[in-house]
Design an enzyme around this catalytic site. Structure first.
Site, PDB file in Angstrom:
ATOM      1  N   GLU A 160      -9.828  10.346   7.712  1.00  0.00           N
ATOM      2  CA  GLU A 160      -8.815   9.135   7.759  1.00  0.00           C
ATOM      3  C   GLU A 160      -7.542   9.717   7.342  1.00  0.00           C
ATOM      4  OE1 GLU A 160      -8.295   4.621   7.041  1.00  0.00           O
ATOM      5  OE2 GLU A 160     -10.432   5.097   7.057  1.00  0.00           O
ATOM      6  N   ASP A 211      -3.054  -2.348   1.348  1.00  0.00           N
ATOM      7  CA  ASP A 211      -3.321  -1.565   0.379  1.00  0.00           C
ATOM      8  C   ASP A 211      -3.231  -1.861  -1.114  1.00  0.00           C
ATOM      9  OD1 ASP A 211      -4.481   0.791   1.903  1.00  0.00           O
ATOM     10  OD2 ASP A 211      -2.255   0.843   2.681  1.00  0.00           O
TER      11      ASP A 211
END
Ligand SMILES: Cc1ncc(COP(=O)(O)O)c(C=O)c1O
Ligand SMILES: Cc1ncc(COP(=O)(O)O)c(C=O)c1O
Lengths: 257, 391, 391, 257
Positions: A47, A58
């Protein structure tokens, strides 16, 4: 079916649990070496996190890494440029927020991803309701749209996500943003609910920190995604060797599952 | 006949703007909220509770004040809708009372909120105290330092203030952080967003909660025999006070004017983008990174604008201009000296535009209604520092 | 039938209190003012102007808020009259709007005012700005330092602030100085006194201007079906907010309660004396020198009390108690946390008494109306300092 | 008629303009010497200022002096005590604010004044409307109540003040509190208006600072009162000699009128 679907199904059908490490692209000059090291240590796909100023999904570790990358002048196109010469032999999946693609233009973005050798995307702030034009731009370029299922997703929605997701279904282990966690969360439940409505590979992510957690997740899922734990090591000063060692550990844990 | 400021489409779009760009984990909460709001907003019991609280606790209706002296000076008829007189000192209370009631209706016991200068944080803490909800406010670390008194005010009201250390440590990051936290506690917690921004249903819901001020103003001007003003003017950060005002006049002949900070003018210098759950106009770099807004007023320090404003600008139903920091300081002083009202720095943007354009973009003799969105008490220390350093 | 809070006698006496103890040079001005007020107060045009301004500029009527959570906690029915929502943040605006209008009616172009913490100064500067009057505010030098932001606020509003360096350099000296200055400019200048004190007609006139809040509250409680409360409670510095409240209930069955600062309790620890133009209860030494009051709240830092209060205490129509600084700090925090209203420190005295006496002097189940005379924004910095230094 | 009336009429009837210096009692240990010096230099009466915490009719100079006296522990009774042994042969008039007498009690105050040899009082915050009980208490002790007329006092009021005032009528030269002034103010007008309704001696005060001003005032009034200019000298460090010199100057100026 996109080529990502084909490749990841073949991993599964080969009886192998997929290991997908996550990197923040542009974190350091030698970040491509980190990717290479991970693949060398047994990653089945990687990724590629493309840093965005406002990473809503995040946690602090990946935020910090993204900040560093941005301050280094990293952009979507600079990353794609670097990736175009990186041939690691496993699929690359770009993870970022929708604005970067929206800003560059959907067709142009998808074309650039494909040209850089990226075969899938994860865009956490793009739910199925808004997915249409992005998915068709991607599919025109044989780029898959990987979608997420959360512990809060009701069954009826799981079905729709499941049917639209490409490459694999990203099962979020917990109600949280990326970051370390001390247990496996709701991963098993989520995976089970995804399986009710389809046979796509299901990978678990969000909070998989230790080899032990990875092993457990691999017991019921088709793959695991490890981000924060890896990025944390890189922020702590470890380089390609550290990546290789940690991914190798994860690999062994998963294979033991 | 075309009508304006209708409901968005089923997915929350105003034209090509709006929508719902949130992590899957938050989708159920957004859908639940939409349904709860739709249901509540059609329920006379909820409406009564909402209106009663705003009347008996929030201080509504706020008056419309005619400015004798400025009107004469400017050659226009100037009226102010006095949201500075609402409880906690700005229009923000209209929205938080609505959302706090909705929180209870959804069976949740806690709200979280983002705040920049602290107005929305104080309003949220206030509504939470009144209704017995827990409250956590996310505030950029820089802002907690610049606005230490507002932090204490929220704490007095029983709220917990969480400094946000990510990104630019200001409002935009506080929104990110609140969203992140919301993911972890959607079951028990409502995210009480402070403006007409974010994912559907927020832009629509907050506009509806704020529309009380526009509708009030329209009927107050009617009752006074002033009728429909030629222009209604409001400052625009996220755009909630403007949306509330415009809602009262969208289907009248009044021109709708939004005034942004010159350094945070999402319509003026922004481009379409996706942030904080919505597609709207954003200030961003040429590679699509969101930039920081810069304004003398913390409440307009936001790189985006509510999606309905982007739409209203697109279809030219509303016009958006900007005012510079210097014009804003002058406007604050002029209103204070001639009319006895110290406006918030945010509000002073709307006034600055009117003062600059009277006799120019505003034809002499026009009737102009400005939304006095908040009082300046919170800004007096800052203005003193600036004026002192200039002299 | 005995009625209460009637007009004073022709020389301004309430019983043995009140009167007019001023230099001969000021007598004509006091007489002129009395006549002008008497005339204006009977003139529907003036009354309309006064009420219109208070409605459209001042934010009246202010609501009455029921305190759900505290009522339950205390075992009483607690209501607040919300003067914190009036323009400039306290009841002071009711009085200054009246006096500023009267100033114009008398053909004068300027007002002077005294101020302690700055509330009355800001209100006076505000009314002057609105009505186009010049304004000079006398403020003890110590207070100008402690309240630098309020000084700037007055200056923004176009007023001149004169630091008073005599005596204790606080409120009482500001009154002396304003009186001294008034002597020199009575022709053009009205002295806009800030409470129900000073020479006749001030105590009466200010009470009349403030009575709007008591009358409003009485009819609001009536409309809500609450009827006459068992007690109405207000803090007392000079006593204007209390007088305004009491005026609405003097001839009802309600007990009237005034709460002074423990360190400025003119009724509690004072004796009759003459100061600032009136005979009233004063805190003074055993040889008749006036002493400084001491209170956490600048607005109650006054060694006297309005003469009508001295009279109401004398005839036992009203009761006066006091609250300590510590109780006041607790009360401020309790109201903030449970009801979402940060009260002024002055106001918190009234609340502190209610919180202390609920179930004691206040029988359980009583209906109690407290005048929320002002908002605490002005006090937040001070409270933060105190709480921080205690912890 | 009080004895003050008798004495001051006899000054006037003797063709002499009265000079009345003002002192803040208790300003220093030797303040009684200042009084003696003034009388020695030609004062016809002396105004004894009794310091009060809130001197509403006084300017900064006298305020400062009063503060000093109060800090020295001066009280009404301590002053009267000192005065009782001071026999200077001219009338003494106490000037202070009403609260001091009100606090001690009116009868008791008047008695104490008389016992100390004081034959008149000036209470600037006690207008005719509130004068009654104080004046009767005073008159019971043969203490006069001297009243003031200001430039703002309307004719009809001047008449009433004039008729009630005892000893003399205090004509305030200006609309101001005590303090220095650069001109004679409205003194002539005020005196003229007082004369319309009676034949009591009229003295001018408030702002008479220089011998020149005193001379001018003595041209139309029966006497002049000088306070601030004298107190200023004492605050500046001059003692009894300074008083004697300045009062002497004033005397000569007045006599020249
Ligand atoms: C007084 C005032 N006006 C305006 C704003 C801007 O918000 P909005 O554009 O949502 O009305 C704020 C925000 O803090 C504010 O405090
Ligand atoms: C909020 C508030 N309440 C009360 C007071 C005390 O004044 P009064 O006793 O005249 O109402 C003040 C004075 O500054 C005040 O600001």
């Amino acid at each position: 079916m996109t080529s990502l679907d084909v490749e990841l199904r073949s991993v599964r059908d080969g009886g192998r649990k997929a290991l997908v490490p996550y990197f923040v692209a542009g974190l350091s000059d030698d970040w491509p070496d980190h990717v290479r090291a991970a693949v060398h240590a047994g990653a089945d796909a990687v990724e590629i996190g493309i840093p965005f100023s406002d990473p809503m999904m995040d946690g602090v570790v990946i935020q910090e890494a993204a900040d560093i990358a941005l301050r280094r002048g990293t952009t979507l196109l600079s990353i794609l440029d670097e990736l175009s010469t990186l041939d690691v032999g496993v699929p690359l999946v770009a993870m970022t927020y929708y604005n970067l693609f929206h800003h560059l233009g959907l067709e142009r973005s998808a074309g650039a991803l494909r040209a850089a050798g990226i075969s899938g995307t994860i865009v956490p702030d793009l739910p199925i309701e808004e997915l249409g034009s992005w998915q068709s731009a991607c599919n025109d370029q044989d780029v898959a749209c990987v979608l997420m299922v959360a512990p809060s997703t009701p069954l009826e929605r799981v079905e729709r996500v499941n049917s639209l997701s490409q490459g694999f279904v990203y099962a979020s282990a917990r109600m949280a943003v990326t970051g370390a966690a001390s247990d496996g969360g709701h991963a098993a439940d989520v995976v089970q609910r995804v399986r009710l409505s389809g046979d796509k590979p299901v990978y678990v992510g969000i909070g998989i920190t230790t080899p032990k957690q990875a092993e457990t997740a691999a017991g019921f899922a088709d793959g695991v995604i490890v981000g924060t734990a890896l990025v944390q090591r890189l922020l702590g000063g470890e380089g390609a060797a550290g990546v290789e060692a940690f991914v190798g550990e994860l690999r062994r844990a998963i294979d033991a599952a | 006949m075309t009508t304006y400021m209708n409901d968005p489409d089923a997915l929350g779009h105003f034209g090509s703007f709006g929508g719902r760009f949130v992590p899957e984990a938050l989708m159920p909460a957004c859908l639940e909220l939409e349904e709860a709001f739709r249901d509540a907003w059609a329920d006379p019991t909820f409406l009564d509770e909402y209106h009663d609280l705003l009347r008996e606790f929030g201080g509504r209706p706020t008056p419309v004040t005619y400015c004798d002296r400025l009107s004469q000076n400017l050659g226009i008829e100037l009226f102010l809708k006095r949201e500075d007189l609402a409880h906690t000192g700005s229009h923000k209370i209209n929205n938080v009372i609505g959302q706090a009631l909705l929180t209870k209706r959804m069976g949740k016991s806690r709200i979280i909120a983002e705040t920049g200068a602290g107005q929305h944080g104080v309003a949220s803490a206030t509504a939470a105290a009144k209704l017995g909800l827990e409250c956590t406010v996310y505030m950029g670390e820089l802002d907690t330092q610049r606005q230490a008194l507002n932090v204490f005010r929220m704490e007095l009201l029983g709220a917990t203030v969480r400094p946000v250390t990510s990104g630019s440590k200001t409002l935009k990051d506080a929104v990110n952080e609140a969203m992140r936290e919301w993911v972890t506690c959607v079951d028990t917690t409502h995210y009480c967003l402070g403006s007409v921004m974010g994912p559907h249903p927020f832009p629509w819901m907050v506009r509806e909660f704020q529309s009380i001020l526009g509708r009030e103003a329209a009927s107050q001007l009617d009752e006074r025999g002033v009728g429909t003003p030629d222009m209604v003017v409001a400052c625009v950060g996220g755009g909630s006070n403007a949306a509330g005002l415009f809602a009262g006049f969208a289907n009248s002949t009044a021109r709708l004017i939004g005034v942004e900070a010159a350094g945070g003018s999402a319509i003026g210098i922004g481009s379409p983008g996706v942030l904080h759950g919505m597609r709207s106009m954003l200030i961003q770099s040429d590679v699509g990174q969101i930039e920081e807004a810069h304004s003398i007023s913390a409440g307009l320090d936001y790189p985006g604008i509510g999606p309905e404003h982007a739409f209203l600008a697109d279809i030219a139903r509303a016009e958006y201009y900007s005012a510079s920091d210097d014009e804003v300081l002058d406007a604050l002083q002029l209103l204070s000296r001639l009319e006895g009202i110290i406006p918030a720095l945010e509000t002073a943007h709307a006034l600055a535009w009117v003062f600059r354009e009277a006799g120019k973009l505003i034809p002499s003799g026009s009737t102009v209604l400005v939304n006095l969105s908040g009082r300046g008490d919170k800004d007096v220390a800052q203005v003193l520092d600036i004026l002192r350093s200039q002299s």
